[in-house]
Design a protein around this motif. Sequence first.
Motif, mmCIF file in Angstrom:
data_model
loop_
_atom_site.group_PDB
_atom_site.id
_atom_site.type_symbol
_atom_site.label_atom_id
_atom_site.label_comp_id
_atom_site.label_asym_id
_atom_site.label_seq_id
_atom_site.Cartn_x
_atom_site.Cartn_y
_atom_site.Cartn_z
ATOM 1 N N LYS A 1 0.735 -1.586 -0.253
ATOM 2 C CA LYS A 1 -0.023 -0.349 -0.668
ATOM 3 C C LYS A 1 0.990 1.113 0.031
ATOM 4 C CE LYS A 1 -4.037 -2.065 1.812
ATOM 5 N NZ LYS A 1 -4.941 -1.986 3.280
ATOM 6 N N ALA A 2 2.065 1.527 0.649
ATOM 7 C CA ALA A 2 2.754 2.744 0.439
ATOM 8 C C ALA A 2 3.370 2.629 -0.341
ATOM 9 C CB ALA A 2 4.148 2.247 1.674
ATOM 10 N N ILE A 3 4.010 1.479 -1.468
ATOM 11 C CA ILE A 3 4.470 1.824 -2.889
ATOM 12 C C ILE A 3 3.592 2.243 -3.363
ATOM 13 C CG2 ILE A 3 5.599 1.089 -4.692
ATOM 14 C CD1 ILE A 3 7.658 -0.983 -3.132
ATOM 15 N N ALA A 4 1.894 1.466 -3.504
ATOM 16 C CA ALA A 4 0.710 1.684 -4.207
ATOM 17 C C ALA A 4 0.733 3.514 -4.563
ATOM 18 C CB ALA A 4 -0.342 0.599 -3.803
ATOM 19 N N THR A 5 0.194 3.785 -2.793
ATOM 20 C CA THR A 5 -0.053 5.105 -2.665
ATOM 21 C C THR A 5 1.041 5.507 -3.810
ATOM 22 O OG1 THR A 5 -0.399 4.740 -0.818
ATOM 23 C CG2 THR A 5 -0.455 7.432 -1.541
ATOM 24 N N LYS A 6 2.471 6.048 -3.814
ATOM 25 C CA LYS A 6 2.934 6.330 -5.064
ATOM 26 C C LYS A 6 3.047 6.650 -5.442
ATOM 27 C CE LYS A 6 6.267 6.754 -0.384
ATOM 28 N NZ LYS A 6 5.184 5.809 0.437
ATOM 29 N N LEU A 7 2.259 5.505 -6.805
ATOM 30 C CA LEU A 7 2.002 4.821 -7.712
ATOM 31 C C LEU A 7 0.707 5.309 -8.039
ATOM 32 C CD1 LEU A 7 3.924 1.749 -8.823
ATOM 33 C CD2 LEU A 7 4.588 3.757 -10.155
ATOM 34 N N ASN A 8 0.242 5.605 -7.135
ATOM 35 C CA ASN A 8 -1.589 6.076 -7.340
ATOM 36 C C ASN A 8 -2.225 4.978 -7.515
ATOM 37 O OD1 ASN A 8 -3.530 7.574 -7.022
ATOM 38 N ND2 ASN A 8 -3.571 8.463 -8.959
ATOM 39 N N VAL A 9 -1.787 4.102 -7.066
ATOM 40 C CA VAL A 9 -3.004 2.685 -7.540
ATOM 41 C C VAL A 9 -3.291 2.396 -6.203
ATOM 42 C CG1 VAL A 9 -2.448 0.008 -7.889
ATOM 43 C CG2 VAL A 9 -0.542 1.576 -8.557
ATOM 44 N N GLN A 10 -4.670 2.220 -7.178
ATOM 45 C CA GLN A 10 -6.211 1.871 -6.111
ATOM 46 C C GLN A 10 -6.721 0.658 -6.200
ATOM 47 O OE1 GLN A 10 -8.069 5.915 -5.641
ATOM 48 N NE2 GLN A 10 -6.351 7.186 -5.816
ATOM 49 N N MET A 11 -6.455 -0.121 -7.394
ATOM 50 C CA MET A 11 -7.107 -1.187 -7.306
ATOM 51 C C MET A 11 -6.229 -2.356 -8.299
ATOM 52 S SD MET A 11 -11.091 -1.739 -9.089
ATOM 53 C CE MET A 11 -11.464 -0.593 -7.678
ATOM 54 N N ILE A 12 -6.335 -3.578 -7.519
ATOM 55 C CA ILE A 12 -5.887 -4.735 -8.343
ATOM 56 C C ILE A 12 -6.357 -5.580 -8.991
ATOM 57 C CG2 ILE A 12 -4.768 -7.088 -8.102
ATOM 58 C CD1 ILE A 12 -3.546 -5.772 -4.899
ATOM 59 N N PHE A 13 -6.168 -5.554 -10.138
ATOM 60 C CA PHE A 13 -6.917 -6.723 -11.304
ATOM 61 C C PHE A 13 -6.676 -8.011 -11.912
ATOM 62 C CE2 PHE A 13 -7.289 -7.124 -16.332
ATOM 63 C CZ PHE A 13 -8.358 -7.364 -16.283
ATOM 64 N N GLU A 14 -7.265 -8.425 -11.047
ATOM 65 C CA GLU A 14 -6.802 -10.863 -10.996
ATOM 66 C C GLU A 14 -7.464 -11.204 -12.133
ATOM 67 O OE1 GLU A 14 -6.373 -14.053 -8.132
ATOM 68 O OE2 GLU A 14 -8.331 -12.904 -8.414
ATOM 69 N N LYS A 15 -6.696 -11.390 -13.183
ATOM 70 C CA LYS A 15 -6.652 -12.647 -14.784
ATOM 71 C C LYS A 15 -7.174 -13.910 -14.483
ATOM 72 C CE LYS A 15 -4.085 -9.641 -15.696
ATOM 73 N NZ LYS A 15 -2.693 -9.081 -16.756
ATOM 74 N N ASP A 16 -8.429 -14.363 -13.739
ATOM 75 C CA ASP A 16 -8.559 -15.848 -13.311
ATOM 76 C C ASP A 16 -8.311 -16.298 -14.645
ATOM 77 O OD1 ASP A 16 -7.852 -15.733 -10.964
ATOM 78 O OD2 ASP A 16 -10.227 -15.819 -10.134
ATOM 79 N N ASP A 17 -8.437 -15.696 -16.149
ATOM 80 C CA ASP A 17 -8.600 -16.089 -16.867
ATOM 81 C C ASP A 17 -7.105 -16.266 -17.618
ATOM 82 O OD1 ASP A 17 -8.602 -13.543 -17.525
ATOM 83 O OD2 ASP A 17 -10.890 -13.549 -19.441
ATOM 84 N N GLU A 18 -6.405 -15.948 -17.279
ATOM 85 C CA GLU A 18 -4.832 -15.694 -17.379
ATOM 86 C C GLU A 18 -4.173 -16.736 -17.855
ATOM 87 O OE1 GLU A 18 -0.743 -13.348 -18.250
ATOM 88 O OE2 GLU A 18 -2.827 -12.145 -17.654
ATOM 89 N N ASP A 19 -3.931 -17.238 -18.869
ATOM 90 C CA ASP A 19 -3.305 -18.887 -19.215
ATOM 91 C C ASP A 19 -1.875 -18.027 -18.407
ATOM 92 O OD1 ASP A 19 -2.533 -21.087 -19.019
ATOM 93 O OD2 ASP A 19 -2.260 -21.256 -21.567
ATOM 94 N N SER A 20 -1.522 -18.343 -17.092
ATOM 95 C CA SER A 20 -0.345 -17.913 -16.433
ATOM 96 C C SER A 20 0.169 -19.148 -16.068
ATOM 97 C CB SER A 20 -0.232 -16.771 -15.990
ATOM 98 O OG SER A 20 0.852 -16.496 -14.688
ATOM 99 N N LEU A 21 1.652 -19.298 -15.906
ATOM 100 C CA LEU A 21 2.193 -20.040 -14.484
ATOM 101 C C LEU A 21 3.057 -19.594 -13.078
ATOM 102 C CD1 LEU A 21 4.897 -21.576 -16.865
ATOM 103 C CD2 LEU A 21 2.534 -22.375 -15.926
ATOM 104 N N ILE A 22 2.302 -18.269 -12.832
ATOM 105 C CA ILE A 22 2.226 -17.229 -12.280
ATOM 106 C C ILE A 22 1.327 -17.823 -10.470
ATOM 107 C CG2 ILE A 22 2.817 -15.016 -11.039
ATOM 108 C CD1 ILE A 22 4.723 -15.405 -12.951
ATOM 109 N N MET A 23 2.061 -17.498 -10.300
ATOM 110 C CA MET A 23 1.215 -17.943 -8.535
ATOM 111 C C MET A 23 0.034 -16.373 -8.034
ATOM 112 S SD MET A 23 4.422 -16.121 -6.036
ATOM 113 C CE MET A 23 3.293 -16.787 -3.953
ATOM 114 N N LYS A 24 -0.905 -17.482 -7.474
ATOM 115 C CA LYS A 24 -1.915 -17.390 -7.405
ATOM 116 C C LYS A 24 -1.628 -16.293 -6.364
ATOM 117 C CE LYS A 24 -4.297 -18.937 -10.005
ATOM 118 N NZ LYS A 24 -5.430 -18.649 -11.294
#
Length: 1020
Positions: free
Chosen positions: A540-563
């Motif tokens: 949240k500290a870094i997100a505030t500095k980047l003005n990020v307020q929301m996480i967009f999770e794509k469960d339909d992405e064919d990815s090996l990255i951890m959940k």
Amino acid sequence: MNKLQKVLNSPILFYLFIAVLCLTPLGWFWGRGDVLINGVDTNFPLDPSAWFQRRFFVWNAISNAGTDFSSSTAGIFFHLIQLIPYKLGLPLQQVEMFSVVFWFTMIVLSALSLAKVMFPKRHASQLVLISLYSFNTYLFNTWENIKVANIALVAALPLAIATLIQLRNGRISYLKGGITFIVLGVILSGAGINPAYFATFFLTVVIFILSWVLTDFSRENIVKTVKSFFLLVVIILTINLVWILPTSYFILRNISPDNSINSLGFIDWVSSVSMNTSLLNVLRIQGAWDWYAFDEITGKPYYIPYATTYFNHLPFLLFSFLIPALAILSFISRNRKEMSLYISFGILTTLGVFLGSGTHPPTGAIFRFLALHVPFFSLFRSPWYIFTPVLFLSFAGLIGLLFNNLADKSETFRKGKYKTVVTIAAVIFATLNLVYTHPLINGEIFRPGRQDSFYMKFPSYVFDAKNWLDKKKMEGRVIGYPDDKIENFKWGYRGVDSILDLLTDQEVIFAPFNSSDVSTPALISELYLDMKKGETESLKAIATKLNVQMIFEKDDEDSLIMKLPENIKNLPKTNFGEWNFYDLSLSDSSKIYSPTSVFFGYPYQGGVSLLGVLRKKDVFLNPSDHVIADIEKLNGGAGRVIETENSQVKKYNEFEVSNYKVAESLKDKDLSSVTFKVNFMEDGTFHPIIERYKLEDFGFDLTKDIVLYVDNQKTSWGIDKVTDSWVFLKPQNFTKGEHEISLSLKNDNLIDNDFYKKFESGKINQCDKEASGSGTSFYVIIKNQTDKDVTCDFTLNSFDTMQDYFVQVGYKHVYGYAPKVILDQKIGDHLVKRHSEQLPLSPDWDNFNFYYHPHDSNAMITISLIGTHSSENPLGTKVEFRDLSIKRVFSNKLIFVKQPDRENLTTAKIKYEKISPIEYKGTVSQGEDPHLIVFSENYSPDWEIKLYDTNQKPLDITPKHFSVNLYANAWYIEDTPKNYQFAIFYKPQNIFNLGKEIFIFGTGLILVALIVIKKYDHKS
């Protein structure tokens, strides 16, 4: 024969056939349902109105905190063609149909215009030129991704040459030629998205102009040629000043003449795309790199399914050689009356082959020399794609000339007896070319039926999310997860930018495919790391500095990255099908704000993790910034935040870059302690902060004081506060200079005694029968007399992909081939990552060690000890292993913070509104004392702030501008009224606006001048 000749020369049939060619793209959609064509590099917007509006601004705020958008303003006309049917209410598929049919028609009609000028009375020769120019293997990739710059160049070249020829020959007036050039300038404008294509256009035109001068030195010819060329240059440049002016300004201000492509933050892939651009392949127009990517096991193409047709089928192979052969043959049967065309096409053929080959031998050394020594030449990073259009323009013109000359000769040979034969041959050749390029006709270029198909049907929840985001109009940014650099959705869509970029004007953050020279990509990576570790406070500290307020999770992405971790998933959520939007609840986040405190960071570049320990609206300053150095109150009042040097991380990094890894692998390494080095610039009280992640795994009890050594003196530090990200320790006094802080670690072998017992009993792994375990220590013999490797495999259960590992094993090589240790990360049967180490031959017991950095997926890991099969030694291979150990690398950070003098700066209250991507206006209250205004958009010296009093009268104050938080803009402001107003503006927009005014005024002036010239010529 006469009847057949009449049919072949029928204007009605000819133009009907041309109309059918123009409608080719309709066949791409025929029978495929409600699909869109969407590629990886250039995508069709799902909101054409938003994409069109973006083209009127030279800054794009949508992606990764913004970027200069100067060259993309060249796409105004291209996206206008999409906007018109969209505004008329047509469905998206019909909007795309209209767009591609329009541009395909432009290419065909442009080729027709040149064909009619070159062969005014011969439809068959015209058909040859049109067929070869509009249907060729180069255009497969162009249409596959619907590349705007490529299409614009291809559509403009023949029309430009045709108009110049007509002006030179006096067949059209300067008024008609000027109007044609205005249309041409609009069509060509899309090439400005990649100015290299725009440069190629003028290179081609200049070659034709020079050939006309060289073949006719008469004053009349030179005057007409120069006048025509001058008219073209003036009009084309006037039309395109809209993007030329801001793009030139950006290039000259931001790009180094040497190594230009890297200074833009793009990958220099000229060598990789030149791997198969041999002179022969370029001559056959088969130099695209993706044609030659084959699976070594199956022998099937990775990307281009139809490539095997061109490589293995004899008719297609022969036709690929026939095209350049006929072009060369054209020079032998040349007509002296058309000598200037032969010279032009000859030079273009030579340049097209040479430049299109890029860095491929034998001419590649020259291209590489030009890239290194000619300013900005490295911007031509895709030589095959940039220069091949001039090659197939030459081939089309030369082969058209060949058939035209044969027709001329047939009219005088035996009283025209073979005229019909030549006509039939031309028609057959043009038809065979259409068969040869059938993937462009039947849509095979879009890979139907494959997983990587460009035919796309978007799920309904994609549009539901778009409507929700449009209504929400959130001021903050959205960060997409997972962080694959290429999005690859299970339903087919792939893209290097966030899919939200296609849908909406919502500002987004995503893992960038190209890294720019600013620190934003590193900051984004740190944000993703916090997500994966579940460190929400740092997040949240870094997100505030980047003005990020929301996480967009794509469960339909064919990815090996951890959940996402559960504590992230417990945030407030809005769901649309397979998409989840998590609200970070950062009510105090804002793009423009006045910070509470300022800190100098050590290090600044590379110190991204330091932002995570600061409060949300604290600001991170560069101590080396010369602008900040002149601001006394910042220097005197700023705090300090310092990252220490972790001894285990340092050894790991040194090992990774070592040129002598085998020698390093034979040295013992102690992971039972860690030492942090820090250099304090001044005496003072500092707050130690340790990264919280998995500290208990190393034996720390966070309910008690931490025992450690400071400069070899044993002491203990009390704990103030523990969060999910950091352990805040009580403040400590330090003197100026270098200090060492050492911690003892409980860094046990992850393969414990109980594991060895299970290993010995065979419950864990299936080793060869020659393998044996022994009690509480690990000992195994692998004897291999087979024709395959014999392995001893086991799975490490306590495995965390967010930590690095140190692997060590004792071994003795008895005979045969060298032993190996392999680490495999797998999800089921799918191999995610493999790390292989071949151990040096040693007849005595030795210890071998190495580090392993896991892939950040949920994959399990298998460790394999391998006795490699030996075909040379009749005894095979025998190797003994013992004391296998796997330990975690202690990579947790230790950071020191010295609090600032809060009295030196004040925190003003700010309200603002976004006028456009390049303009923000706001008001400041309680701003009479010195303060900062932070603008969380990527830093550029071209961002400007102007101050006004409450009556909108300009204040005579010039705030000092510098970068903060590794990427953002900030202005130091003093001597202002308590309440005032401000405006933030991106200055290059003024240059774009000037280009618009010149376009409007200049075009009108040119038309008036042309009308006057025509009237004057008529009176004369």
